[in-house]
Design a protein around this motif. Sequence first.
Motif, PDB file in Angstrom:
ATOM      1  N   LYS A   1       0.882  -1.087  -0.105  1.00  0.00           N
ATOM      2  CA  LYS A   1      -0.043  -0.121  -0.012  1.00  0.00           C
ATOM      3  C   LYS A   1       0.801   1.439  -0.201  1.00  0.00           C
ATOM      4  N   PRO A   2       0.744   2.291  -0.758  1.00  0.00           N
ATOM      5  CA  PRO A   2       1.386   3.471  -0.906  1.00  0.00           C
ATOM      6  C   PRO A   2       1.408   4.289   0.656  1.00  0.00           C
ATOM      7  N   LEU A   3       2.411   4.875   0.929  1.00  0.00           N
ATOM      8  CA  LEU A   3       2.661   5.509   2.350  1.00  0.00           C
ATOM      9  C   LEU A   3       1.799   6.760   2.342  1.00  0.00           C
ATOM     10  N   ALA A   4       1.391   7.119   3.664  1.00  0.00           N
ATOM     11  CA  ALA A   4       0.623   8.172   3.695  1.00  0.00           C
ATOM     12  C   ALA A   4       1.525   9.468   3.429  1.00  0.00           C
ATOM     13  N   LYS A   5       1.071  10.451   2.901  1.00  0.00           N
ATOM     14  CA  LYS A   5       1.701  11.535   2.468  1.00  0.00           C
ATOM     15  C   LYS A   5       1.701  12.539   3.395  1.00  0.00           C
ATOM     16  N   VAL A   6       2.851  12.897   3.736  1.00  0.00           N
ATOM     17  CA  VAL A   6       3.237  13.962   4.913  1.00  0.00           C
ATOM     18  C   VAL A   6       3.630  15.093   4.484  1.00  0.00           C
ATOM     19  N   PRO A   7       3.068  16.178   5.053  1.00  0.00           N
ATOM     20  CA  PRO A   7       3.344  17.411   4.573  1.00  0.00           C
ATOM     21  C   PRO A   7       4.802  17.860   5.025  1.00  0.00           C
ATOM     22  N   ALA A   8       5.626  18.605   4.090  1.00  0.00           N
ATOM     23  CA  ALA A   8       7.077  18.910   4.288  1.00  0.00           C
ATOM     24  C   ALA A   8       7.013  20.159   5.147  1.00  0.00           C
ATOM     25  N   ARG A   9       7.940  20.245   6.272  1.00  0.00           N
ATOM     26  CA  ARG A   9       8.065  21.389   7.090  1.00  0.00           C
ATOM     27  C   ARG A   9       9.381  21.977   6.882  1.00  0.00           C
ATOM     28  N   PRO A  10       9.579  23.115   6.795  1.00  0.00           N
ATOM     29  CA  PRO A  10      10.903  23.785   6.668  1.00  0.00           C
ATOM     30  C   PRO A  10      11.598  23.562   7.884  1.00  0.00           C
ATOM     31  N   ILE A  11      12.920  23.478   7.768  1.00  0.00           N
ATOM     32  CA  ILE A  11      13.881  23.204   8.948  1.00  0.00           C
ATOM     33  C   ILE A  11      13.836  24.159   9.877  1.00  0.00           C
TER      34      ILE A  11
END
Length: 71
Positions: free
Chosen positions: A17-27
């Motif tokens: 199953k495809p992994l859930a998409k996690v929103p990217a956060r700036p460093i």
Amino acid sequence: MGYLERHPELTAAPEPKPLAKVPARPIKDLDLPVVRPPLQRRVLIALGVPVIAFAGYELYQYVLAPTIHHH
């Protein structure tokens, strides 16, 4: 009724199953752990030398001194 029906371990694995998409956060928004500075070398020497001297004295007093016989 074939060979693969009798040996299911040889069939291909199901598609993952495809992994859930996690929103990217700036460093810059990440919370970094607090890093403690290492102890100064002089502090370690100042604490270590007396401890080693005391342990050596105790070793001499209780282990080595009773085995040395004076004539």
